[in-house]
Design a protein around this motif. Structure first.
Motif, mmCIF file in Angstrom:
data_model
loop_
_atom_site.group_PDB
_atom_site.id
_atom_site.type_symbol
_atom_site.label_atom_id
_atom_site.label_comp_id
_atom_site.label_asym_id
_atom_site.label_seq_id
_atom_site.Cartn_x
_atom_site.Cartn_y
_atom_site.Cartn_z
ATOM 1 N N THR A 1 -3.037 -2.730 0.007
ATOM 2 C CA THR A 1 -2.357 -2.492 -1.233
ATOM 3 C C THR A 1 -1.605 -1.376 -1.377
ATOM 4 O OG1 THR A 1 -4.484 -3.562 -2.007
ATOM 5 C CG2 THR A 1 -2.857 -2.941 -3.554
ATOM 6 N N GLY A 2 -2.287 -0.191 -0.772
ATOM 7 C CA GLY A 2 -1.252 1.282 -0.888
ATOM 8 C C GLY A 2 -0.088 1.017 0.017
ATOM 9 N N ARG A 3 -0.118 0.422 0.997
ATOM 10 C CA ARG A 3 1.113 0.224 1.762
ATOM 11 C C ARG A 3 2.154 -0.578 1.047
ATOM 12 N NH1 ARG A 3 -0.305 -3.005 6.416
ATOM 13 N NH2 ARG A 3 -1.631 -1.316 6.940
ATOM 14 N N ALA A 4 1.783 -1.788 0.064
ATOM 15 C CA ALA A 4 2.805 -2.287 -0.526
ATOM 16 C C ALA A 4 3.295 -1.462 -1.509
ATOM 17 C CB ALA A 4 1.961 -3.562 -1.145
ATOM 18 N N VAL A 5 2.586 -0.623 -2.245
ATOM 19 C CA VAL A 5 3.275 0.197 -3.280
ATOM 20 C C VAL A 5 4.121 1.455 -2.745
ATOM 21 C CG1 VAL A 5 2.253 2.055 -4.887
ATOM 22 C CG2 VAL A 5 1.163 -0.020 -4.915
#
Ligand SMILES: Nc1ncnc2c1ncn2[C@@H]1O[C@H](COP(=O)(O)OP(=O)(O)OP(=O)(O)O)[C@@H](O)[C@H]1O
Ligand SMILES: [Mg+2]
Length: 234
Positions: A177-181
């Motif tokens: 999820t962090g990567r998507a952000v």
């Protein structure tokens, strides 16, 4: 320069209880920059971001943000600057969980004179931008962490800010999820938005063009990576 700081000093408390948290901080951030601020817990990262964002006026030195000297601004002018030119994103998302995503995103419109239809169009636009167009009427409290952060980003984008200030925006997110952000931040930067992100995480600072280090209130900058040096630039 979008941000120009000269000899910023800040302390909490007075007299023998005084604690200096920013020491002669100089900083220049150009429009379109993507800079990360790293440093250990308690080094002064949030304090610095609060000064730049106009949330804390209790400092000495000169600070110019989006063409305005923070020192001379009235409370009203400072609120306008915060509402119109700067988007804030925090680790805790700071959403009102009992409101829908769309209502959260529309909060910055409280201070504008836009009619309902215009607000709704803008809400749809920015939710679309962060990939959550289909969640407009969902309760914010029922979203996943990554979705909450994207709603917070949509809200920050409401008034098309020139500058996004982010304090540990991926601190509460898992790796994927962090990567998507982070990818979303990179796209926003590609579109010309200036980013200043406080982070503990190497994956965030790796994405930034500049890495600023703060240690006990003193700021320094890592040398720019050499193009073609063979370092990892994936
Ligand atoms: N409101 C306050 N009153 C007094 N001291 C404070 C206040 N806010 C922060 N401090 C102190 O100032 C120092 C810097 O705090 P700051 O929040 O800027 O650190 P930080 O780098 O953001 O840390 P973290 O990574 O844990 O968020 C710390 O020693 C902290 O205890
Ligand atoms: Mg902090």
């Amino acid at each position: 320069m979008l941000i120009k700081l000269h000899k910023i000093n800040k302390q909490y408390g007075q007299g023998s209880a005084a604690r200096r948290v920013l020491r002669d901080v100089d900083l220049a951030i150009a429009e379109g920059d993507f800079a990360a601020i790293v440093g250990t817990s308690g080094s002064g990262k949030s304090s610095l971001l609060n000064v730049i964002g106009g949330l804390d006026r209790d400092f000495t030195g000169e600070a110019e943000v989006v063409g305005q000297s923070l020192r001379g601004l009235s409370d009203r002018a400072l609120s306008m600057l915060r509402n119109r030119s700067i988007g804030f994103i925090f680790q805790q998302f700071n959403l009102l969980e009992h409101l829908s995503c769309g209502e959260n995103v529309a909060l910055p419109a409280v201070f504008s004179k836009w009619d309902k239809a215009k607000v709704k169009r803008r809400v749809d636009d920015v939710l679309e931008r962060v990939g959550l167009a289909d969640r407009r009427d969902h309760l914010a409290g029922r979203l996943s962490g990554g979705q909450k952060q994207r709603v917070a980003i949509a809200r920050a984008l409401f008034h098309s800010p020139t500058l996004l200030l982010c304090d540990e925006p991926t601190g509460n997110l898992d790796t994927r999820t962090g990567r998507a952000v982070i990818e979303l931040f990179q796209q926003l930067n590609d579109e010309g938005i200036t980013l200043l992100i406080v982070t503990h995480e190497a994956r965030v600072s790796d994405a930034a063009r500049r890495v600023l280090r703060i240690e006990d209130g003193s700021l320094s900058e890592d040398p720019a990576p050499q193009v073609g040096s063979g370092g990892s630039d994936a």
